[in-house]
Motif scaffolding. Structure first.
Motif, PDB file in Angstrom:
ATOM      1  N   GLU A   1       0.816  -1.221  -0.061  1.00 49.53           N
ATOM      2  CA  GLU A   1      -0.096  -0.005  -0.087  1.00 49.53           C
ATOM      3  C   GLU A   1       0.800   1.186   0.019  1.00 49.53           C
TER       4      GLU A   1
ATOM      5  N   GLY B   1       3.632   1.710  -1.493  1.00 53.08           N
ATOM      6  CA  GLY B   1       4.588   1.762  -2.593  1.00 53.08           C
ATOM      7  C   GLY B   1       5.875   1.203  -2.159  1.00 53.08           C
TER       8      GLY B   1
ATOM      9  N   HIS C   1       2.510  -1.047  -6.971  1.00 57.01           N
ATOM     10  CA  HIS C   1       1.509   0.014  -7.015  1.00 57.01           C
ATOM     11  C   HIS C   1       0.258  -0.634  -7.226  1.00 57.01           C
ATOM     12  N   ARG C   2      -0.751  -0.031  -7.347  1.00 55.21           N
ATOM     13  CA  ARG C   2      -2.056  -0.454  -7.516  1.00 55.21           C
ATOM     14  C   ARG C   2      -2.374  -1.243  -8.688  1.00 55.21           C
TER      15      ARG C   2
ATOM     16  N   TYR D   1      -2.125  -5.524  -5.995  1.00 59.49           N
ATOM     17  CA  TYR D   1      -0.906  -4.672  -6.156  1.00 59.49           C
ATOM     18  C   TYR D   1       0.074  -5.514  -7.154  1.00 59.49           C
TER      19      TYR D   1
ATOM     20  N   THR E   1      11.133   1.782 -12.291  1.00 57.15           N
ATOM     21  CA  THR E   1      11.352   2.514 -10.960  1.00 57.15           C
ATOM     22  C   THR E   1      12.733   2.398 -10.572  1.00 57.15           C
TER      23      THR E   1
END
Length: 177
Positions: free
Chosen positions: A51, A53, A58-59, A75, A82
């Motif tokens: 949640e 990150g 991520h979602r 997720y 990234t």
């Protein structure tokens, strides 16, 4: 219907994370060793918080209905765009190009109330946007336990299927005659 993978042989048969420069097998080994703890009842407690990150989680909204419908949020982790969010051994082969080096992902359903993963999936992109429904699998707790028992080198060294052994035996037999 998403196929459940119960052991290393089934995982290797799918060719998930293969061939190099794909990062899926390193990603899965990292996840099994550092993101999830499995208790004696098979509950998968999160060792990181998707949640917030952590590690680039991520979602994932499941708009394409890749995964079964659930009341829990999904997720996703494994996007190598990234920087610095995953260990070097996971990101090492990333080229930054439009090739297969950033294809693989892990998607989890997460119960934040109990800090547990309910389901863990591996998948791959079929193009730069969509995931491939034919190459999406649920990872069982037994498979995760098997991965946790192996060093990263041993996990990566496991034969992808029986063909390597057959080829080696065939070559040896041919050399004897």
């Amino acid at each position: 219907m998403v196929r459940i993978l119960n052991n290393l042989s089934e995982l290797k048969e799918t060719r998930f994370g293969q061939p190099r420069p794909r990062h899926g097998l390193n990603l899965l080994w990292w996840f099994a060793h550092y993101c999830v703890q499995i208790d004696s009842n098979g509950r998968m407690t999160a060792q990181c918080d998707p949640e917030n990150g952590a590690f680039g989680f991520h979602r994932f909204y499941n708009k394409e209905r890749l995964l079964p419908k659930t009341t829990l949020p999904y997720y996703e982790v494994g996007n190598l765009h990234t920087p610095g969010s995953l260990p070097d051994y996971v990101t090492r082969s990333y080229t930054g190009q439009s090739d297969s080096s950033n294809t693989d992902r892990i998607i989890v359903s997460f119960d934040s109330r109990w800090k547990r993963f309910e389901k863990i999936y591996v998948t791959q992109h079929s193009n730069l946007v969509r995931f491939d429904q034919n190459h999406t699998y649920c990872i069982s707790t037994d498979l995760l336990k098997n991965i946790k028992e192996l060093s990263r080198n041993d996990f990566l060294r496991e034969p992808t299927n029986g063909s390597e052994r057959v080829s080696i035996i065939f070559i040896c037999c041919c050399l004897l005659f």
